[in-house]
Scaffold this motif. Structure first.
Motif, mmCIF file in Angstrom:
data_model
loop_
_atom_site.group_PDB
_atom_site.id
_atom_site.type_symbol
_atom_site.label_atom_id
_atom_site.label_comp_id
_atom_site.label_asym_id
_atom_site.label_seq_id
_atom_site.Cartn_x
_atom_site.Cartn_y
_atom_site.Cartn_z
ATOM 1 N N UNK A 245 0.865 -1.180 0.000
ATOM 2 C CA UNK A 245 0.000 0.000 0.000
ATOM 3 C C UNK A 245 0.904 1.233 0.000
ATOM 4 N N UNK A 246 1.065 1.833 -1.176
ATOM 5 C CA UNK A 246 1.988 2.965 -1.335
ATOM 6 C C UNK A 246 1.226 4.141 -1.918
ATOM 7 N N UNK A 247 0.410 4.755 -1.096
ATOM 8 C CA UNK A 247 -0.307 5.965 -1.490
ATOM 9 C C UNK A 247 -0.247 6.929 -0.321
ATOM 10 N N UNK A 248 -0.184 8.204 -0.592
ATOM 11 C CA UNK A 248 0.029 9.190 0.460
ATOM 12 C C UNK A 248 -1.060 9.142 1.530
ATOM 13 N N UNK A 249 -2.283 8.817 1.137
ATOM 14 C CA UNK A 249 -3.371 8.743 2.107
ATOM 15 C C UNK A 249 -3.225 7.563 3.068
ATOM 16 N N UNK A 250 -2.342 6.623 2.738
ATOM 17 C CA UNK A 250 -2.152 5.451 3.592
ATOM 18 C C UNK A 250 -0.967 5.594 4.532
ATOM 19 N N UNK A 251 -0.220 6.695 4.437
ATOM 20 C CA UNK A 251 0.989 6.844 5.238
ATOM 21 C C UNK A 251 0.654 7.228 6.678
ATOM 22 N N UNK A 252 1.552 6.828 7.572
ATOM 23 C CA UNK A 252 1.537 7.356 8.932
ATOM 24 C C UNK A 252 2.807 8.182 9.118
ATOM 25 N N UNK A 253 2.806 9.017 10.138
ATOM 26 C CA UNK A 253 3.964 9.867 10.400
ATOM 27 C C UNK A 253 4.245 9.879 11.891
ATOM 28 N N UNK A 254 5.516 9.712 12.238
ATOM 29 C CA UNK A 254 5.928 9.673 13.636
ATOM 30 C C UNK A 254 6.904 10.794 13.941
ATOM 31 N N UNK A 255 7.046 11.092 15.224
ATOM 32 C CA UNK A 255 8.042 12.065 15.678
ATOM 33 C C UNK A 255 9.373 11.332 15.819
ATOM 34 N N UNK A 256 10.416 11.756 15.111
ATOM 35 C CA UNK A 256 11.705 11.063 15.194
ATOM 36 C C UNK A 256 12.437 11.381 16.494
ATOM 37 N N UNK A 257 13.458 10.597 16.783
ATOM 38 C CA UNK A 257 14.281 10.853 17.960
ATOM 39 C C UNK A 257 14.927 12.232 17.843
ATOM 40 N N UNK A 258 15.149 12.867 18.987
ATOM 41 C CA UNK A 258 15.634 14.247 18.989
ATOM 42 C C UNK A 258 17.140 14.365 19.192
ATOM 43 N N UNK A 259 17.796 13.266 19.554
ATOM 44 C CA UNK A 259 19.249 13.319 19.694
ATOM 45 C C UNK A 259 19.861 12.039 19.154
ATOM 46 N N UNK A 260 21.132 12.109 18.830
ATOM 47 C CA UNK A 260 21.813 10.997 18.157
ATOM 48 C C UNK A 260 21.863 9.748 19.013
#
Length: 370
Positions: A245-260
């Motif tokens: 399933x590769x359509x923009x409406x199917x994507x989720x988005x997460x907050x990435x880690x803030x430090x290395x």
């Protein structure tokens, strides 16, 4: 001179291998055509396992509960949180009848094991079709369930989606995290397209409940802290039962880690599970990484010594052209086109980072999923 000749011919072989990956294998993602979703109205259980995620649940749960889909429930799993996660879940349950709560108590044998918590959540799910995400994820549209569920069929029992990370301006770490996530997705989508599915991410993954129990759940790798997503997919995925399933409406988005350091710990845990992949998948992944490393090393050495430099530069240019074209088309499908401006630098950085994590994984392993 003889030694440089050997390096030169080795370089040609490496370039051919790289062209196979970037031109043929990754080209399958570039050529992928999205399926127009058809409403099936099958029942769907969204599974969210949370450990100390009260703040993220307050932000993201309303978006999951507001999905434009007629028949779904949300199964919330509180994995022995020490904050207000359970209270937050109970508040949502009071207002939404399609919310279920599983409160996982600590058991010594499975303490800190996300797979145990997920298993309890899967058992209470009412629907056959399970859709997994994380508490820190946001669905990028109200059509998320519809898009993912539309790919289920009698044959397609496992649906792989894309879990992106949120963009943050001015952060090189953010660019690096997004590039690593993008390249990982390019590989698991492309290998699935050639009939060799090997992993997916639990931020956006769906499969049938019966498939889970027919595979005895996570029993085969319950003692491994990571792998509730990739190791399970590596175990059950076949050429015929996986849908993309590769359509923009199917994507989720997460907050990435803030430090290395936090990101390194996360990748230390994630990459540790790759050791348990099937041999054919480990060979494909290792060959790609080694060929990348050799491409940069040999090209630099040969250019420094001006050995067949015109041929070397021509092959380097050819490889970059094929890489930019197919990764660029893949980035367009995954809404990551901005990464292409940084491609050479990001590639070198990722190769170095993965080598460091590989060495680290040889000497230690993480104990808990959070």
């Amino acid at each position: 001179m003889f030694f440089l000749d050997v390096l030169f011919y080795a370089f040609i072989i490496v370039v051919v291998i790289q062209l196979i990956y970037y031109g043929i294998i990754f080209g399958r993602l570039a050529a992928h055509k999205n399926q127009i979703p058809t409403s099936k109205n099958i029942g769907v259980s969204i599974i969210i396992c949370a450990k100390n995620e009260a703040e993220n649940l307050a932000t993201n749960l309303p978006l999951f509960l507001d999905q434009d889909y007629p028949n779904f429930e949300v199964v919330l799993i509180n994995d022995h949180s020490s904050d207000d996660t359970l209270e937050m879940m109970e508040g949502f349950k009071e207002r939404h009848p399609n919310v279920k709560i599983v409160d996982v108590k600590p058991i010594e044998k499975f303490w800190g094991n996300k797979k145990y918590a997920l298993t309890l959540g899967i058992k209470v799910a009412s629907h056959e079709h399970l859709l997994f995400t994380d508490a820190d994820c946001t669905p990028l549209s109200r059509q998320w369930i519809k898009e993912m569920a539309s790919h289920f069929s009698e044959e397609k029992t496992l649906v792989i989606g894309y879990g992106a990370y949120k963009k943050k301006k001015g952060s090189l770490l953010n660019v690096m995290i997004r590039f690593e996530t993008f390249m990982t997705a390019v590989q698991y989508f492309s290998y699935a397209k050639i009939g060799l599915p090997y992993m997916a991410v639990g931020r956006n993954l769906a499969y049938k409940k019966t498939q889970f129990f027919e595979a005895n759940g996570f029993v085969n790798h319950m003692d491994i802290m990571s792998g509730d997503d990739d190791l399970f997919v590596n175990q059950v995925a076949t050429k015929s039962n996986v849908a993309l399933c590769i359509s923009e409406d199917s994507f989720t988005e997460s907050i990435p880690k803030k430090n290395l350091n936090a990101w390194m710990l996360q990748k230390h845990r994630h990459l540790g599970s790759a050791h348990f992949y099937k041999t054919k998948h480990k060979v494909l992944l290792a060959l790609f990484y080694i060929s990348q490393l050799l491409f940069w090393t040999l090209s630099i050495v040969l250019i420094i010594f001006l050995h067949q430099w015109h041929v070397v530069l021509g092959l380097v240019a050819l490889r970059f052209i094929v890489q930019f074209i197919n990764l660029g088309l893949g980035a367009k499908k995954l809404n990551e086109t901005g990464l292409m401006y940084w491609l050479p630098l990001l590639e070198i950085s990722l190769i170095s980072f993965q080598f460091f994590i590989f060495i680290k994984n040889l000497t230690s392993k993480p104990q808990y999923w959070k």
